[in-house]
Design an enzyme around this catalytic site. Structure first.
Site, mmCIF file in Angstrom:
data_model
loop_
_atom_site.group_PDB
_atom_site.id
_atom_site.type_symbol
_atom_site.label_atom_id
_atom_site.label_comp_id
_atom_site.label_asym_id
_atom_site.label_seq_id
_atom_site.Cartn_x
_atom_site.Cartn_y
_atom_site.Cartn_z
ATOM 1 N N HIS A 21 -18.517 8.817 -17.670
ATOM 2 C CA HIS A 21 -17.426 9.049 -16.702
ATOM 3 C C HIS A 21 -17.932 9.913 -15.536
ATOM 4 C CE1 HIS A 21 -14.523 8.625 -20.317
ATOM 5 N NE2 HIS A 21 -14.181 7.666 -19.501
ATOM 6 N N LYS A 45 -3.393 4.144 -27.385
ATOM 7 C CA LYS A 45 -4.793 4.252 -27.809
ATOM 8 C C LYS A 45 -4.981 5.349 -28.869
ATOM 9 C CE LYS A 45 -8.155 2.428 -24.582
ATOM 10 N NZ LYS A 45 -9.370 2.765 -23.833
ATOM 11 N N ARG A 100 -19.543 -1.524 -18.071
ATOM 12 C CA ARG A 100 -20.674 -1.348 -18.985
ATOM 13 C C ARG A 100 -21.220 -2.727 -19.318
ATOM 14 N NH1 ARG A 100 -17.217 2.813 -22.431
ATOM 15 N NH2 ARG A 100 -15.700 1.372 -21.558
ATOM 16 N N SER A 138 -16.237 6.615 -25.135
ATOM 17 C CA SER A 138 -15.516 7.731 -25.768
ATOM 18 C C SER A 138 -15.240 7.439 -27.251
ATOM 19 C CB SER A 138 -14.178 7.963 -25.063
ATOM 20 O OG SER A 138 -14.378 8.301 -23.719
HETATM 21 P P1 ADP Z 1 -9.598 3.114 -20.216
HETATM 22 O O1 ADP Z 1 -8.650 3.320 -21.354
HETATM 23 O O2 ADP Z 1 -8.908 2.935 -18.887
HETATM 24 O O3 ADP Z 1 -10.684 2.082 -20.458
HETATM 25 P P2 ADP Z 1 -11.737 5.084 -20.376
HETATM 26 O O4 ADP Z 1 -11.642 6.559 -20.228
HETATM 27 O O5 ADP Z 1 -12.300 4.547 -21.638
HETATM 28 O O6 ADP Z 1 -10.299 4.553 -20.074
HETATM 29 O O7 ADP Z 1 -12.613 4.506 -19.173
HETATM 30 C C1 ADP Z 1 -12.224 4.683 -17.838
HETATM 31 C C2 ADP Z 1 -13.133 3.878 -16.940
HETATM 32 O O8 ADP Z 1 -14.457 4.393 -17.017
HETATM 33 C C3 ADP Z 1 -13.234 2.392 -17.322
HETATM 34 O O9 ADP Z 1 -13.374 1.640 -16.142
HETATM 35 C C4 ADP Z 1 -14.503 2.340 -18.144
HETATM 36 O O10 ADP Z 1 -15.089 1.055 -18.088
HETATM 37 C C5 ADP Z 1 -15.346 3.370 -17.404
HETATM 38 N N1 ADP Z 1 -16.398 3.925 -18.257
HETATM 39 C C6 ADP Z 1 -16.266 4.682 -19.357
HETATM 40 N N2 ADP Z 1 -17.467 4.996 -19.880
HETATM 41 C C7 ADP Z 1 -18.399 4.422 -19.057
HETATM 42 C C8 ADP Z 1 -19.835 4.349 -19.044
HETATM 43 N N3 ADP Z 1 -20.553 4.931 -19.986
HETATM 44 N N4 ADP Z 1 -20.416 3.669 -18.045
HETATM 45 C C9 ADP Z 1 -19.683 3.047 -17.095
HETATM 46 N N5 ADP Z 1 -18.339 3.063 -17.050
HETATM 47 C C10 ADP Z 1 -17.703 3.738 -18.015
#
Ligand code: ADP
Length: 170
Positions: A21, A45, A100, A138
């Site tokens: 993030h 979630k 990703r 996460s």
């Molecule tokens: P959501 O529930 O909206 O997916 P997340 O916190 O899991 O929330 O992710 C928020 C955004 O950050 C999403 O677009 C996700 O693809 C991106 N993201 C999370 N981890 C990574 C990572 N390691 N590399 C690239 N993008 C990431």
């Protein structure tokens, strides 16, 4: 001619905030003048951290990274709205998402299509994290923490501490 402020909106659950993030945020700050980070309540979630804790974690990380934000104004807000409504309310013309592996693509593809129907003026931009962060999720970080694994390559020392406390590790 007056130049128009470019505002980006980066929504997510941030349960917890990872180095992935952080990398996306840092890259996004090169592209917009103001970046609004929206921490979604996302109770479906089953988050490990409360909304307040997640907002606090993102703010703490930004405080530490503040010299690396390319002069961009970055704000963090909790939200429980439709993403597109929240973007509109904050005057954001760009939604930022991280991408990703291929696994993310289908869901993100659908989201863009639906959001474009709701507001054709708002563009979605995808950013890839640096290679060492690309696989971080996460969900997996929480699982590794619960199972006594080392998570220090995936989250900041501050988040490591919070996670270990949450899962009862000292
Ligand atoms: P959501 O529930 O909206 O997916 P997340 O916190 O899991 O929330 O992710 C928020 C955004 O950050 C999403 O677009 C996700 O693809 C991106 N993201 C999370 N981890 C990574 C990572 N390691 N590399 C690239 N993008 C990431």
């Amino acid at each position: 001619m007056l130049s128009k402020e470019r505002v980006g909106f980066y929504p997510g659950t941030f349960d917890p905030m990872t180095l992935g993030h952080g990398d996306i945020i840092q890259r996004a700050t090169k592209m917009v003048d103001r970046l609004v980070i929206g921490v979604a309540i996302n109770l479906n979630k089953g988050p490990m951290f409360t909304l307040d804790e997640r907002v606090e974690m993102v703010r703490d990380e930004l405080e530490v990274a503040k010299g690396k934000l390319n002069g961009c104004l970055v704000e963090v807000h909790p939200y429980d709205d439709l993403t597109i409504h929240f973007a509109q309310e904050h005057g954001a013309g760009i939604i930022i998402r991280g991408l990703r592996a291929v696994a993310d693509f289908e869901y993100e593809y659908q989201l863009v299509g639906m959001n474009r129907q709701l507001d054709a003026e708002i563009e979605t931009i995808f950013i890839m994290a640096n290679h060492q962060y690309q696989f971080i999720a996460s969900r997996l970080v929480k699982e590794i923490a619960r199972l006594d694994g080392d998570i220090s390559a995936f989250v900041s020392p501050r988040v490591v501490k919070r996670l270990y406390e949450r899962v009862g590790r000292t």
